[in-house]
Design an enzyme around this catalytic site. Structure first.
Site, short mmCIF file in Angstrom:
data_model
loop_
_atom_site.label_atom_id
_atom_site.label_comp_id
_atom_site.label_asym_id
_atom_site.label_seq_id
_atom_site.Cartn_x
_atom_site.Cartn_y
_atom_site.Cartn_z
N ASP A 24 0.80 -1.23 0.00
CA ASP A 24 0.00 0.00 0.00
C ASP A 24 0.84 1.27 0.00
O ASP A 24 0.44 2.29 0.57
CB ASP A 24 -0.96 0.01 1.21
CG ASP A 24 -1.85 -1.21 1.24
OD1 ASP A 24 -2.22 -1.69 0.15
OD2 ASP A 24 -2.17 -1.69 2.34
N GLU A 25 1.97 1.23 -0.65
CA GLU A 25 2.86 2.39 -0.71
C GLU A 25 2.37 3.42 -1.74
O GLU A 25 2.85 4.56 -1.76
CB GLU A 25 4.29 1.96 -1.10
CG GLU A 25 4.98 1.04 -0.11
CD GLU A 25 4.71 -0.44 -0.38
OE1 GLU A 25 3.85 -0.73 -1.25
OE2 GLU A 25 5.33 -1.29 0.27
N LYS A 80 1.72 2.08 -5.16
CA LYS A 80 2.25 1.52 -6.41
C LYS A 80 1.31 1.79 -7.59
O LYS A 80 1.74 2.16 -8.67
CB LYS A 80 2.44 -0.01 -6.26
CG LYS A 80 3.43 -0.39 -5.17
CD LYS A 80 3.52 -1.89 -4.99
CE LYS A 80 2.29 -2.50 -4.37
NZ LYS A 80 2.02 -2.12 -2.97
N GLY A 98 -4.63 -4.38 -3.70
CA GLY A 98 -5.62 -3.33 -3.94
C GLY A 98 -4.86 -2.10 -4.37
O GLY A 98 -4.19 -1.49 -3.56
N HIS A 99 -4.89 -1.79 -5.67
CA HIS A 99 -4.10 -0.68 -6.21
C HIS A 99 -5.05 0.44 -6.64
O HIS A 99 -5.92 0.23 -7.48
CB HIS A 99 -3.24 -1.16 -7.38
CG HIS A 99 -2.21 -2.17 -6.96
ND1 HIS A 99 -1.35 -2.78 -7.83
CD2 HIS A 99 -1.89 -2.67 -5.73
CE1 HIS A 99 -0.55 -3.60 -7.17
NE2 HIS A 99 -0.87 -3.57 -5.90
N GLN A 115 1.91 -6.16 -3.18
CA GLN A 115 2.40 -6.27 -1.79
C GLN A 115 3.69 -5.44 -1.62
O GLN A 115 3.86 -4.45 -2.29
CB GLN A 115 2.60 -7.73 -1.38
CG GLN A 115 1.30 -8.52 -1.21
CD GLN A 115 0.69 -8.99 -2.51
OE1 GLN A 115 1.34 -9.64 -3.31
NE2 GLN A 115 -0.57 -8.70 -2.74
N ALA A 127 -8.56 -1.06 8.88
CA ALA A 127 -7.72 0.10 9.20
C ALA A 127 -6.27 -0.34 9.16
O ALA A 127 -5.92 -1.40 9.66
CB ALA A 127 -8.09 0.63 10.58
N THR A 148 2.52 13.89 -4.11
CA THR A 148 1.99 14.85 -3.13
C THR A 148 0.45 14.82 -3.07
O THR A 148 -0.16 15.74 -2.55
CB THR A 148 2.46 16.27 -3.48
OG1 THR A 148 2.07 16.55 -4.84
CG2 THR A 148 3.97 16.41 -3.33
P1 GDP Z 1 -0.85 0.27 -3.55
O1 GDP Z 1 -1.43 -1.00 -3.03
O2 GDP Z 1 0.63 0.36 -3.31
O3 GDP Z 1 -1.20 0.56 -4.99
O4 GDP Z 1 -1.48 1.44 -2.67
P2 GDP Z 1 -3.05 1.59 -2.26
O5 GDP Z 1 -3.79 2.06 -3.45
O6 GDP Z 1 -3.52 0.37 -1.57
O7 GDP Z 1 -2.93 2.70 -1.14
C1 GDP Z 1 -2.43 3.96 -1.39
C2 GDP Z 1 -3.52 5.00 -1.04
O8 GDP Z 1 -2.94 6.28 -0.98
C3 GDP Z 1 -4.58 5.11 -2.11
O9 GDP Z 1 -5.79 5.47 -1.49
C4 GDP Z 1 -4.08 6.23 -3.01
O10 GDP Z 1 -5.14 6.91 -3.70
C5 GDP Z 1 -3.46 7.14 -1.99
N1 GDP Z 1 -2.29 7.91 -2.46
C6 GDP Z 1 -1.31 7.54 -3.32
N2 GDP Z 1 -0.35 8.51 -3.40
C7 GDP Z 1 -0.75 9.49 -2.56
C8 GDP Z 1 -0.18 10.74 -2.16
O11 GDP Z 1 0.91 11.13 -2.59
N3 GDP Z 1 -0.87 11.47 -1.26
C9 GDP Z 1 -2.07 11.07 -0.72
N4 GDP Z 1 -2.66 11.86 0.15
N5 GDP Z 1 -2.63 9.91 -1.08
C10 GDP Z 1 -1.98 9.13 -1.97
P1 IMO Z 2 -0.97 -4.24 -2.20
O1 IMO Z 2 -0.53 -4.81 -3.53
C1 IMO Z 2 -0.94 -4.65 2.15
C2 IMO Z 2 -1.02 -8.72 3.75
C3 IMO Z 2 -2.26 -9.16 4.51
C4 IMO Z 2 -1.61 -10.10 5.52
C5 IMO Z 2 -0.52 -10.77 4.69
C6 IMO Z 2 -0.91 -12.13 4.13
O2 IMO Z 2 -2.25 -3.51 -2.24
O3 IMO Z 2 0.15 -3.46 -1.58
P2 IMO Z 2 -2.45 -12.87 2.10
O4 IMO Z 2 -3.92 -12.66 1.86
O5 IMO Z 2 -1.58 -12.30 1.05
O6 IMO Z 2 -2.12 -14.30 2.41
O7 IMO Z 2 -2.15 -12.05 3.47
O8 IMO Z 2 -0.22 -9.88 3.63
N1 IMO Z 2 -1.27 -8.21 2.39
C7 IMO Z 2 -1.20 -6.92 2.04
N2 IMO Z 2 -0.98 -5.82 2.81
N3 IMO Z 2 -1.10 -4.52 0.81
C8 IMO Z 2 -1.27 -5.62 0.03
O9 IMO Z 2 -1.27 -5.56 -1.31
C9 IMO Z 2 -1.37 -6.88 0.65
N4 IMO Z 2 -1.58 -8.13 0.19
C10 IMO Z 2 -1.49 -8.93 1.26
O10 IMO Z 2 -2.90 -8.09 5.12
O11 IMO Z 2 -0.99 -9.36 6.54
MG MG Z 3 -2.94 -1.66 -1.76
#
Ligand code: GDP
Ligand code: IMO
Ligand code: MG
Length: 431
Positions: free
Chosen positions: A14-15, A17, A41-42, A225, A305, A415
């Protein structure tokens, strides 16, 4: 030959990506997922409109981009078709631009049932999986009994393998976990509908990627991940069941390692984790709560959360080294706005000794006490800023300190969630 980029998560997922993959694909002809499954979840935001992708590569919003699901992905036919239907209902053409490797193992209903039953049985020591069946599906792959995409083409073989696997897992479900057994014929019937739609999307992904590269068309390999969730190098056993590091892009997509030219490490400006497991810099006070609220830190897949904490440079150093990060993209810098001070973890105390890099495995990480360095925060808003010079001085100092501590240059800064809310210092596709 083209220059190709691998995008990976350097922390616990969830960085951001998805946002960055979408941004970069204006330069790419193809985007490839190479590991994980619909546990990912991207999130993409374009002109304020949000799209969340789980299995389909984050290049899908760009009409000219082809999207690939490589051999290293565990594929749920049900989740895939649901995602395609949702995107197509929103006017995005998917089926003609999506190419699936025949060698992907399938995630079937018994994998999710087992995942959930096992988590329930673990009680307070649960891993906190997404419950999607990821672990059991990879187990089948390694045990050489997986039903793969290619098996959808052979009705008889499919039926036979299903009978064998369901018989095996029903024993576990019923007698170990006291859960309901599944019916192989019902799963077979469901798959009949799925196969009609999935089979036309199946092709030799590995060959196509090779040919595109030969023609000089740029590729992007999209990690899911993050490094600290990697099955080998993460906080085992609180990890996912695949290799999430950059090197995994080669076997997971079916390309040669020489095709991975630039590794962009996505780095959140603070740390989050969803699910169980050790997290040395976790915050339990109002600072952590504030990061969660401003960053809207709720899982894009499960809605849980996310736990929040300070930036961990000692953990990031490990990720930089394992992935060979060429450049970092620091995301969610805006979420740090308004903090009086900022702590950066520069190492740990472990068993009376000081160490400057994250150790391996959950037990050692759980025993680490972080050593912090404190920097002043900034009060100005960085939200949506698109030039480095526009950033407050203290924000620039924070970024420079991260570079020095982690050993990789900052190539990009995010940002805000929207595609446009991005600063580029060194474009990953530039020569
Ligand atoms: P991923 O799994 O690495 O693709 O990341 P996620 O989509 O799960 O989580 C990143 C969350 O941060 C998403 O809700 C994005 O819309 C949001 N996001 C991404 N970049 C930024 C940023 O620079 N600032 C803020 N406020 N939100 C961001
Ligand atoms: P993205 O691509 C954050 C975590 C789960 C759990 C562990 C193992 O959006 O960054 P699993 O269902 O893979 O066997 O669960 O890995 N996990 C993630 N945490 N972002 C993800 O994907 C994740 N995919 C799995 O919460 O701790
Ligand atoms: Mg994610």
């Amino acid at each position: 030959m083209a220059k190709n980029v691998v995008v990976i998560g350097t922390q616990w997922g969830d960085e951001g990506k998805g946002k960055i993959v979408d941004w970069l694909t204006d330069q790419a002809a193809g985007v490839v997922r190479f590991q994980g499954g619909h546990n990912a979840g991207h999130t993409l935001v374009v002109g304020g409109k949000k799209t969340v992708l789980h299995l389909i590569p984050s290049g899908i919003l760009r009409e000219s981009v082809h999207c690939f699901i490589g051999s290293g992905v565990v594929l749920s036919p049900e989740a895939l078709l649901k995602e395609i239907d949702e995107l197509e209902a929103a006017g995005i053409q998917v089926a003609k631009r999506l190419h699936i490797a025949p060698t992907c193992p399938l995630i079937l209903p018994y994998h999710a049932a087992l995942d959930q039953a096992r988590e329930l049985a673990r009680g307070s020591s649960k891993i906190g999986t997404t419950g999607r069946g990821i672990g059991p599906a990879y187990e089948d792959k390694v045990a050489r009994r997986a039903i793969r995409v290619i098996d959808l083409f052979d009705e008889e073989k499919l039926q036979q393998k299903l009978q064998e696997n369901v018989a095996l897992y029903n024993v576990q479900l019923q007698y170990i976990y006291q859960a309901a057994p599944l019916n192989a014929d019902e799963i077979f019937q469901q798959l009949q509908i799925f196969r009609e739609r999935i089979c036309p999307m199946v092709s030799d992904v590995s060959r196509t990627l090779y040919d595109m590269n030969q023609r000089g068309e740029k590729l992007l390999f999209e990690g899911a991940q993050g490094t600290l969730l990697d099955i080998d190098h993460g906080t085992y056993p609180f990890v996912t069941s695949s290799n999430c590091v950059a090197g995994a892009a080669a076997p997971g997509a079916g390309v040669a390692p020489q095709m991975l030219n630039y590794v962009l490490g996505i780095v959140k400006a603070y740390t989050t984790r969803v699910g169980s497991g050790p997290f040395p810099t976790e915050l339990f006070d109002e600072v952590g709560q504030g990061l969660g609220e401003r960053g809207q830190e709720f899982g894009a897949t499960t809605g849980r959360a996310r736990r929040c904490g300070w930036f961990d440079a000692a953990a990031l150093k490990r990720a930089i080294q394992i992935n060979g990060v060429s450049g970092m993209c620091i995301t969610k810098l805006d979420v740090m706005d308004g903090l009086e001070y900022i702590n950066i973890c520069v190492g740990y105390e472990l068993n009376g000794e000081k160490i400057d890099i994250l150790p391996f495995g959950a037990d050692a990480v759980a025993a680490c006490t972080p050593i912090y360095e404190t920097l002043p925060g900034w009060q100005e808003s960085t939200f949506g800023i698109q030039s480095y010079d526009g950033l407050p001085e203290n924000a620039q100092a924070y970024l420079r300190r991260i570079e020095t501590l982690c050993g990789a240059p900052v190539a990009m800064i995010s940002t805000g969630p929207d595609r446009e809310e991005t600063i580029v210092l060194q474009h990953p596709y530039a020569d």
